[in-house]
Design a protein around this motif. Structure first.
Motif, PDB file in Angstrom:
ATOM      1  N   LEU A  26       0.758  -1.164   0.147  1.00 50.61           N
ATOM      2  CA  LEU A  26      -0.085  -0.110  -0.179  1.00 50.61           C
ATOM      3  C   LEU A  26       1.070   1.388  -0.079  1.00 50.61           C
ATOM      4  N   ALA A  27       0.362   2.104  -0.703  1.00 49.82           N
ATOM      5  CA  ALA A  27       1.051   3.535  -0.571  1.00 49.82           C
ATOM      6  C   ALA A  27       1.054   4.180   0.828  1.00 49.82           C
ATOM      7  N   GLU A  28       1.866   5.051   1.191  1.00 51.68           N
ATOM      8  CA  GLU A  28       1.702   5.983   2.400  1.00 51.68           C
ATOM      9  C   GLU A  28       0.579   6.802   2.055  1.00 51.68           C
ATOM     10  N   GLU A  29       0.210   7.564   3.208  1.00 48.76           N
ATOM     11  CA  GLU A  29      -0.891   8.479   3.131  1.00 48.76           C
ATOM     12  C   GLU A  29      -0.410   9.721   2.965  1.00 48.76           C
ATOM     13  N   TYR A  30      -0.854  10.470   2.106  1.00 51.83           N
ATOM     14  CA  TYR A  30      -0.382  12.012   1.594  1.00 51.83           C
ATOM     15  C   TYR A  30      -1.563  12.936   1.908  1.00 51.83           C
ATOM     16  N   ASP A  31      -1.137  13.961   2.621  1.00 48.65           N
ATOM     17  CA  ASP A  31      -1.956  15.119   2.741  1.00 48.65           C
ATOM     18  C   ASP A  31      -2.522  15.744   1.533  1.00 48.65           C
ATOM     19  N   ALA A  32      -3.706  16.370   1.458  1.00 52.06           N
ATOM     20  CA  ALA A  32      -4.119  17.017   0.501  1.00 52.06           C
ATOM     21  C   ALA A  32      -3.282  18.380   0.318  1.00 52.06           C
ATOM     22  N   GLU A  33      -2.835  18.661  -1.225  1.00 52.13           N
ATOM     23  CA  GLU A  33      -2.339  20.025  -1.340  1.00 52.13           C
ATOM     24  C   GLU A  33      -3.156  20.629  -2.425  1.00 52.13           C
ATOM     25  N   LEU A  34      -3.870  21.483  -2.137  1.00 55.23           N
ATOM     26  CA  LEU A  34      -4.669  22.358  -2.885  1.00 55.23           C
ATOM     27  C   LEU A  34      -3.990  23.574  -3.815  1.00 55.23           C
ATOM     28  N   TRP A  35      -3.214  23.334  -4.548  1.00 53.32           N
ATOM     29  CA  TRP A  35      -2.179  24.170  -5.490  1.00 53.32           C
ATOM     30  C   TRP A  35      -3.204  25.357  -6.089  1.00 53.32           C
ATOM     31  N   PHE A  36      -4.468  24.932  -6.453  1.00 51.56           N
ATOM     32  CA  PHE A  36      -5.091  25.922  -7.315  1.00 51.56           C
ATOM     33  C   PHE A  36      -6.611  26.147  -6.359  1.00 51.56           C
ATOM     34  N   GLY A  37      -6.474  26.146  -4.939  1.00 53.11           N
ATOM     35  CA  GLY A  37      -7.775  26.532  -4.138  1.00 53.11           C
ATOM     36  C   GLY A  37      -8.925  25.573  -4.671  1.00 53.11           C
ATOM     37  N   GLU A  38     -10.037  26.545  -4.880  1.00 52.40           N
ATOM     38  CA  GLU A  38     -11.206  25.881  -5.399  1.00 52.40           C
ATOM     39  C   GLU A  38     -11.257  25.636  -6.766  1.00 52.40           C
ATOM     40  N   LEU A  39     -10.421  25.852  -7.438  1.00 58.56           N
ATOM     41  CA  LEU A  39     -10.126  25.292  -8.821  1.00 58.56           C
ATOM     42  C   LEU A  39      -9.913  24.067  -9.061  1.00 58.56           C
ATOM     43  N   GLU A  40      -9.318  23.441  -8.012  1.00 58.19           N
ATOM     44  CA  GLU A  40      -9.401  21.964  -7.688  1.00 58.19           C
ATOM     45  C   GLU A  40     -10.416  21.239  -8.058  1.00 58.19           C
ATOM     46  N   TYR A  41     -11.595  21.799  -7.859  1.00 55.81           N
ATOM     47  CA  TYR A  41     -12.981  21.159  -8.017  1.00 55.81           C
ATOM     48  C   TYR A  41     -13.747  21.504  -9.016  1.00 55.81           C
ATOM     49  N   VAL A  42     -13.390  22.404  -9.937  1.00 60.51           N
ATOM     50  CA  VAL A  42     -14.098  23.185 -11.015  1.00 60.51           C
ATOM     51  C   VAL A  42     -14.700  22.135 -12.019  1.00 60.51           C
ATOM     52  N   LEU A  43     -14.098  21.269 -12.122  1.00 59.28           N
ATOM     53  CA  LEU A  43     -14.604  19.894 -13.207  1.00 59.28           C
ATOM     54  C   LEU A  43     -15.508  19.162 -12.286  1.00 59.28           C
ATOM     55  N   ASP A  44     -15.867  19.130 -11.057  1.00 50.37           N
ATOM     56  CA  ASP A  44     -16.934  18.433 -10.352  1.00 50.37           C
ATOM     57  C   ASP A  44     -18.256  19.106 -10.390  1.00 50.37           C
ATOM     58  N   ASN A  45     -19.134  18.644 -11.365  1.00 48.52           N
ATOM     59  CA  ASN A  45     -20.610  19.065 -11.364  1.00 48.52           C
ATOM     60  C   ASN A  45     -21.606  18.069 -10.849  1.00 48.52           C
ATOM     61  N   LYS A  46     -21.150  17.178  -9.852  1.00 46.88           N
ATOM     62  CA  LYS A  46     -21.984  16.137  -9.361  1.00 46.88           C
ATOM     63  C   LYS A  46     -22.108  16.111  -7.941  1.00 46.88           C
ATOM     64  N   SER A  47     -21.089  16.441  -7.181  1.00 47.10           N
ATOM     65  CA  SER A  47     -21.220  16.618  -5.718  1.00 47.10           C
ATOM     66  C   SER A  47     -22.094  17.429  -5.205  1.00 47.10           C
ATOM     67  N   PRO A  48     -23.058  17.194  -4.229  1.00 45.30           N
ATOM     68  CA  PRO A  48     -23.960  18.052  -3.607  1.00 45.30           C
ATOM     69  C   PRO A  48     -23.126  19.243  -2.949  1.00 45.30           C
ATOM     70  N   PRO A  49     -24.028  20.461  -2.913  1.00 42.60           N
ATOM     71  CA  PRO A  49     -23.475  21.622  -2.503  1.00 42.60           C
ATOM     72  C   PRO A  49     -22.712  21.353  -1.056  1.00 42.60           C
ATOM     73  N   ARG A  50     -21.925  22.070  -0.796  1.00 49.37           N
ATOM     74  CA  ARG A  50     -21.142  21.986   0.483  1.00 49.37           C
ATOM     75  C   ARG A  50     -22.188  22.643   1.505  1.00 49.37           C
ATOM     76  N   GLU A  51     -22.164  21.762   2.798  1.00 51.41           N
ATOM     77  CA  GLU A  51     -22.945  22.353   4.022  1.00 51.41           C
ATOM     78  C   GLU A  51     -22.164  23.634   4.466  1.00 51.41           C
ATOM     79  N   GLU A  52     -23.003  24.712   4.813  1.00 47.66           N
ATOM     80  CA  GLU A  52     -22.236  26.117   5.433  1.00 47.66           C
ATOM     81  C   GLU A  52     -21.685  25.514   6.432  1.00 47.66           C
ATOM     82  N   GLU A  53     -20.244  26.128   6.777  1.00 49.75           N
ATOM     83  CA  GLU A  53     -19.582  25.903   8.043  1.00 49.75           C
ATOM     84  C   GLU A  53     -19.674  26.943   9.078  1.00 49.75           C
TER      85      GLU A  53
END
Length: 202
Positions: free
Chosen positions: A175-202
């Motif tokens: 198994l690979a080691e666990e890697y922390d997420a690195e969001l190099w482009f901020g919210e643009l990391e998800y710009v192609l995701d048009n299926k996830s439900p809207p995020r709940e307000e934090e």
């Protein structure tokens, strides 16, 4: 004699004439976020449902509580875990389904090894079939449970395993080691995701 306008002035005039179409306070990033949020496909009953993703790596098992219907790649990144190994956290297709670096083995947590019903689509889509049958993927020893995290929605509790290699393509039991997420482009990391439900307000 008609005065010629400089290219820069032409651009400025064009932008000002179209400014009525876009609120002045809205930045380019907020426009992309707005477009992404308005095109998301979800059912109302998904918003309040939570499912568990058990991530198995050489570092151990980590449980992620996510919303039912989230795209697996987006869900992992938003909760600090990366579906990509090492440098692939930077060098990847951002969810287009072409690089193959977010490949993970998926099993249903109810001992249904195929993961059928726990993710949608149940079987590999066209992008997955093409990429996971192209080197370095496509080995005859490759797990039939290998999927692209950017192409599946999580609908029930699942267990995922990340193998070693830049593309997660290793076919050994390692198994690979666990890697922390690195969001190099901020919210643009998800710009192609048009299926996830809207995020709940934090």
């Amino acid at each position: 004699m008609k005065k010629k306008l400089s290219p820069l002035l032409c651009i400025l005039r064009l932008c000002s004439s179209a400014s009525f179409m876009i609120p002045q306070h809205r930045t380019a990033l907020s426009i992309i976020q707005y477009h992404s949020s308005t095109t998301r496909q979800f059912s109302a009953d998904q918003n309040d449902q939570i499912v568990t993703v058990s991530l198995e790596t050489s570092s151990g098992t980590k449980e992620l509580q996510i919303q039912k219907g989230e795209i697996l790649r987006s869900a992992m990144l938003r909760r600090g875990s990366s579906p990509h190994n090492g440098r692939a956290r930077l060098i990847n297709c951002r969810g287009l389904g072409t690089c193959g670096t977010c490949a993970v083995e998926i099993e249903s947590s109810d001992n249904n090894n195929s993961g059928e019903g726990a993710v949608e689509p149940n079987e590999r889509n066209t992008k997955e079939n093409i990429r996971l049958n192209f080197p370095p993927h496509g080995s005859s020893e490759q797990s039939t449970n290998l999927r692209l995290a950017c192409q599946v929605q999580v609908m029930d509790d699942i267990t995922i395993r990340k193998r070693t290699g830049f593309w997660g393509q290793d076919t050994t039991s390692e198994l690979a080691e666990e890697y922390d997420a690195e969001l190099w482009f901020g919210e643009l990391e998800y710009v192609l995701d048009n299926k996830s439900p809207p995020r709940e307000e934090e």
